[in-house]
Write an enzyme that holds these catalytic residues in place. Structure first.
Site, PDB file in Angstrom:
ATOM      1  N   LYS A   1     -20.288  19.698 -46.200  1.00 32.01           N
ATOM      2  CA  LYS A   1     -21.571  19.973 -46.858  1.00 32.01           C
ATOM      3  C   LYS A   1     -21.554  21.325 -47.565  1.00 32.01           C
ATOM      4  O   LYS A   1     -22.159  21.486 -48.624  1.00 32.01           O
ATOM      5  CB  LYS A   1     -22.729  19.877 -45.866  1.00 32.01           C
TER       6      LYS A   1
ATOM      7  N   LYS B   1     -17.532   8.723 -45.752  1.00 29.82           N
ATOM      8  CA  LYS B   1     -18.529   7.938 -45.016  1.00 29.82           C
ATOM      9  C   LYS B   1     -19.785   7.691 -45.853  1.00 29.82           C
ATOM     10  O   LYS B   1     -20.133   8.494 -46.707  1.00 29.82           O
ATOM     11  CB  LYS B   1     -18.882   8.605 -43.686  1.00 29.82           C
TER      12      LYS B   1
ATOM     13  N   LYS C   1     -26.877   8.966 -46.235  1.00 34.78           N
ATOM     14  CA  LYS C   1     -28.153   8.796 -46.919  1.00 34.78           C
ATOM     15  C   LYS C   1     -28.397   9.897 -47.935  1.00 34.78           C
ATOM     16  O   LYS C   1     -29.215   9.748 -48.833  1.00 34.78           O
ATOM     17  CB  LYS C   1     -29.295   8.675 -45.907  1.00 34.78           C
TER      18      LYS C   1
HETATM   19  P1  ATP Z   1     -26.894  13.095 -44.150  1.00 36.46           P
HETATM   20  O1  ATP Z   1     -26.074  12.683 -45.324  1.00 36.46           O
HETATM   21  O2  ATP Z   1     -28.181  13.763 -44.544  1.00 36.46           O
HETATM   22  O3  ATP Z   1     -26.127  13.879 -43.125  1.00 36.46           O
HETATM   23  P2  ATP Z   1     -26.486  10.711 -42.598  1.00 36.46           P
HETATM   24  O4  ATP Z   1     -26.503   9.390 -43.281  1.00 36.46           O
HETATM   25  O5  ATP Z   1     -25.182  11.290 -42.213  1.00 36.46           O
HETATM   26  O6  ATP Z   1     -27.357  11.720 -43.471  1.00 36.46           O
HETATM   27  P3  ATP Z   1     -27.715  11.607 -40.108  1.00 36.46           P
HETATM   28  O7  ATP Z   1     -29.186  11.780 -40.012  1.00 36.46           O
HETATM   29  O8  ATP Z   1     -26.881  12.823 -40.299  1.00 36.46           O
HETATM   30  O9  ATP Z   1     -27.418  10.558 -41.304  1.00 36.46           O
HETATM   31  O10 ATP Z   1     -27.195  10.832 -38.828  1.00 36.46           O
HETATM   32  C1  ATP Z   1     -28.003   9.895 -38.130  1.00 36.46           C
HETATM   33  C2  ATP Z   1     -27.123   9.025 -37.269  1.00 36.46           C
HETATM   34  O11 ATP Z   1     -26.425   8.068 -38.094  1.00 36.46           O
HETATM   35  C3  ATP Z   1     -26.035   9.770 -36.496  1.00 36.46           C
HETATM   36  O12 ATP Z   1     -25.954   9.200 -35.207  1.00 36.46           O
HETATM   37  C4  ATP Z   1     -24.775   9.506 -37.276  1.00 36.46           C
HETATM   38  O13 ATP Z   1     -23.626   9.547 -36.450  1.00 36.46           O
HETATM   39  C5  ATP Z   1     -25.038   8.101 -37.790  1.00 36.46           C
HETATM   40  N1  ATP Z   1     -24.312   7.835 -39.042  1.00 36.46           N
HETATM   41  C6  ATP Z   1     -24.464   8.484 -40.214  1.00 36.46           C
HETATM   42  N2  ATP Z   1     -23.688   7.965 -41.157  1.00 36.46           N
HETATM   43  C7  ATP Z   1     -22.988   6.952 -40.573  1.00 36.46           C
HETATM   44  C8  ATP Z   1     -22.001   6.033 -41.033  1.00 36.46           C
HETATM   45  N3  ATP Z   1     -21.584   6.053 -42.285  1.00 36.46           N
HETATM   46  N4  ATP Z   1     -21.502   5.123 -40.148  1.00 36.46           N
HETATM   47  C9  ATP Z   1     -21.948   5.096 -38.872  1.00 36.46           C
HETATM   48  N5  ATP Z   1     -22.876   5.938 -38.371  1.00 36.46           N
HETATM   49  C10 ATP Z   1     -23.395   6.867 -39.196  1.00 36.46           C
HETATM   50 MG    MG Z   2     -25.081  13.247 -41.312  1.00 38.90          MG
END
Ligand code: ATP
Ligand code: MG
Length: 328
Positions: free
Chosen positions: A111, A194, A197
């Site tokens: 990040k 990965k 969002k």
């Molecule tokens: P950001 O990009 O803002 O970090 P994010 O999609 O990574 O958003 P988080 O809020 O950081 O989402 O994580 C929420 C949950 O979703 C965590 O338990 C994280 O491990 C899981 N998670 C996030 N992305 C993935 C993915 N691509 N596959 C499986 N689990 C995920």
């Molecule tokens: Mg995340």
């Protein structure tokens, strides 16, 4: 009975990755355990957020938790900023952390690398705040996606460090609870990254609230290779392997079963079925979400949730301040 805690940031619209890696597992454990699920809005502000959007997404995320099957009679659902002990203990955990170990976190490196010369300090101190979230509830198990393994490790280190210095029984040492297959859903456009969002590329991500048409389009356009054989190989065929992982997680089929079923059929048919499986899992969630989002019931659930969370969190925080001599 174990204590379970997990959180999701309102930093974007929820993705299929969030669902398969985290959310789906939250509801599986709520019957037999003491569960706390949080909208971690103070984590979201570690990168700049538009106030109106952040406010809307906070409510939307709470509604999605419920739409995905979280039962407020069984689990405590709340918003992080409504329980001030999170940032209070977060600061203490920051003082227990070393800059070097925080700089080694891959999420920080990923990040921070996108932010040039202006890396927000909050990105660096994200893990001690996450440690505080977890430790406040004397958590035994943390259901998260496998991308959060490293943050769970540092949470355990910080808890053990604190206990060693200030008293062995202050914090319970939590363990990670990965989904059955440890699913990490990858970007549909860059399958070595990965799915997130906060990714700007909308076509790389299936959102939980996407229309069936959009889901079909995105999966159809997902990056694959020219070999046209549905075969699992993360290294050589990351795109198709990602779709196979998604399909396996949605339908409970093994990679071998999928390879057999699509032998000689090419990617077109397989992608169509992946889209169909995704739509059929997301449609009921979308329907419940639409029913919930504008109801006052949602506010009642969150207000009660914050009260219940605070009851438990304040006990731990008091024990911490006592142990540290942080009182008059
Ligand atoms: P950001 O990009 O803002 O970090 P994010 O999609 O990574 O958003 P988080 O809020 O950081 O989402 O994580 C929420 C949950 O979703 C965590 O338990 C994280 O491990 C899981 N998670 C996030 N992305 C993935 C993915 N691509 N596959 C499986 N689990 C995920
Ligand atoms: Mg995340």
């Amino acid at each position: 009975m174990s204590v379970i805690f997990s959180g999701i940031q309102p930093s974007g619209n929820l993705t299929l990755g969030n669902y398969l890696g985290a959310l789906r597992n939250f509801t599986k454990v709520q019957d037999e355990n003491e569960c706390y699920y949080c909208v971690v809005n103070q984590h979201a502000i570690t990168v700049p957020q538009d106030p109106k959007t952040l406010h809307e997404r906070t409510r939307q995320l709470a509604a999605i938790y419920l739409a995905a099957g979280l039962d407020p009679e069984k689990a405590v659902l709340f918003v992080q900023s409504e329980v001030p002990e999170h940032v209070q203990l977060g600061w203490i955990m920051t003082t227990m952390s070393y800059v070097g170990e925080l700089e080694r976190m891959t999420q920080y490196k990923d990040k921070a690398s996108k932010r040039g010369d202006s890396v927000p300090a909050g990105l660096l101190t994200y893990p001690p705040l996450m440690a505080a979230d977890i430790l406040l509830y004397q958590t035994n198990l943390v259901p998260v996606g496998d991308d959060q393994k490293q943050h769970l490790e540092i949470t355990r280190d910080l808890a053990q460090r604190f206990n060693r210095v200030y008293g062995e029984d202050v914090f319970t040492i939590p363990e990670i609870l990965l989904g059955q297959d440890g699913t990490r859903v990858m970007s549909l456009q860059e399958p070595t990254k990965k799915m997130s969002k906060s990714d700007d590329n909308q076509t790389a991500t299936v959102y939980l609230l996407d229309t069936p048409k959009d889901i079909e389009k995105k999966i159809k356009r997902a990056q694959t290779d020219s070999d046209n054989a549905v075969r699992y190989d993360r290294e050589a065929k990351p795109g198709i392997s990602n779709l196979m992982d998604i399909f396996a997680a949605l339908t409970d089929k093994s990679h071998e079963e999928i390879e057999k079923a699509y032998a000689g059929q090419g990617y077109g048919t397989f992608k169509k079925d992946v889209a169909e499986a995704t739509i059929s899992v997301l449609e009921p969630i979308q329907k419940r979400y639409a029913e919930l989002i504008d109801t006052p019931e949602l506010d009642v659930i969150l207000t009660k949730g914050a009260e219940k969370a605070r009851e438990k969190a304040s006990k731990t925080y008091e024990a911490v301040t006592k142990a540290m001599g942080l009182y008059r």
